[in-house]
Design an enzyme around this catalytic site. Structure first.
Site, PDB file in Angstrom:
ATOM      1  CB  ILE A  17      -0.939  -0.020   1.234  1.00  8.77           C
ATOM      2  CG1 ILE A  17      -1.847   1.205   1.312  1.00  8.77           C
ATOM      3  CG2 ILE A  17      -0.182  -0.175   2.538  1.00  8.77           C
ATOM      4  CD1 ILE A  17      -2.895   1.113   2.456  1.00  8.77           C
ATOM      5  CB  SER A  18       1.213   4.162  -2.216  1.00  2.04           C
ATOM      6  OG  SER A  18       1.085   3.373  -3.364  1.00  2.04           O
ATOM      7  CD  GLN A  19       6.037   8.364   1.649  1.00  2.00           C
ATOM      8  OE1 GLN A  19       6.498   8.216   0.506  1.00  2.00           O
ATOM      9  NE2 GLN A  19       6.554   9.188   2.512  1.00  2.00           N
TER      10      GLN A  19
END
Ligand code: SAM
Length: 244
Positions: free
Chosen positions: A89-91
């Protein structure tokens, strides 16, 4: 083996001791950190302060409900997290930046390529009227579908497919966001972008420098691209080798 079981049990105990109020506080801390990062990177991104609509969406979405239980305690840390199947899951800062660059409006229809946990789709669904999201790994697509339904999102359509080709029947889109790195901007996605629309996509190689790109199609259909920031994304996979 015993050690791994112990770690899992300990992290589950830790998770159960975090209350809803704690998550709320962590979410607010995350928002502050994102705004201060936007100030630091503003010269490059052109966005010194992210809009209220984007930050309000991030403040609403329960990120901890969309990550695996064992990583929940870190759900609001400003970094990517594993979600299984070798994916992340992206930053949160990158999610905020990509959302801002899309310039989403309430009446927009947005396509996302790379559903992953469903978090980016949920953030978009808080702002726009319709979100279409494509995931290539079936179990991730199914999990996101269940989680987003449980959280009550009714304006997100998901499908399992190779997002390189977009979602022709649902297009054209006001905005397109690609959350995996591609070696080039997929021509089918450019075709499915409306005149006046924005696409945000990381471009580069898996082990090379990757650049977050903003693609803008003007009202005459002319396409302009701009490099925003160096980034690090998992690769856009699938069997595509040529454009459709
Ligand atoms: N947006 C996601 C979120 O909010 O959790 C994070 C996405 S993760 C960085 C990238 C995702 O893109 C992975 O789930 C991966 O399986 C997916 N992906 C990779 N290649 C794809 C393709 N050709 N079509 C659709 N999804 C793809």
């Amino acid at each position: 083996m015993m050690f791994r079981i112990l770690i899992i049990v300990l992290s589950m105990l830790l998770v159960s001791s975090v209350t809803a109020g704690d998550y709320e506080q962590k979410r607010m801390d995350m928002i502050e950190e994102i705004q201060s990062m936007s100030g630091l990177t503003g010269n490059k991104t052109g966005h010194k302060r992210f809009s209220d609509k984007v930050m309000t969406a991030l403040a609403k979405v329960k990120r901890h409900e969309l990550v695996p239980e064992t990583t929940r305690v870190n759900a609001y840390a400003n970094r990517p997290l594993p979600i299984g199947h070798g994916q992340t899951i992206s930053q949160p800062y990158i999610v905020a930046l990509m959302t801002e660059l899309l310039a989403p409006e309430a009446e927009h229809k947005i396509l996302e390529v790379g559903t992953g946990s469903g978090y980016q789709a949920a953030v978009l669904a808080e702002i726009v009227s319709q979100v279409y999201s494509i995931e290539i790994i079936e179990p991730l697509g199914q999990r996101a579908q269940q989680d987003l339904q449980r959280l009550g999102y009714q304006n997100i359509q998901l499908k399992v497919a190779d997002g390189y080709y977009g979602w022709k029947e649902a297009g054209p889109f006001d905005g397109i966001i690609v959350t995996a790195v591609a070696s080039h901007i997929p021509p089918p996605l450019i075709k499915q972008l409306k005149p006046g629309g924005h696409m945000v996509i990381p471009v580069g190689g898996r082990f090379q420098v990757q650049q977050l790109m903003l693609v803008e199609k003007d009202s005459n259909g002319k396409v302009k691209t701009r490099q925003i920031l160096p980034v690090r994304f998992v690769p856009l996979t699938g069997g595509h080798t040529t454009a459709e």
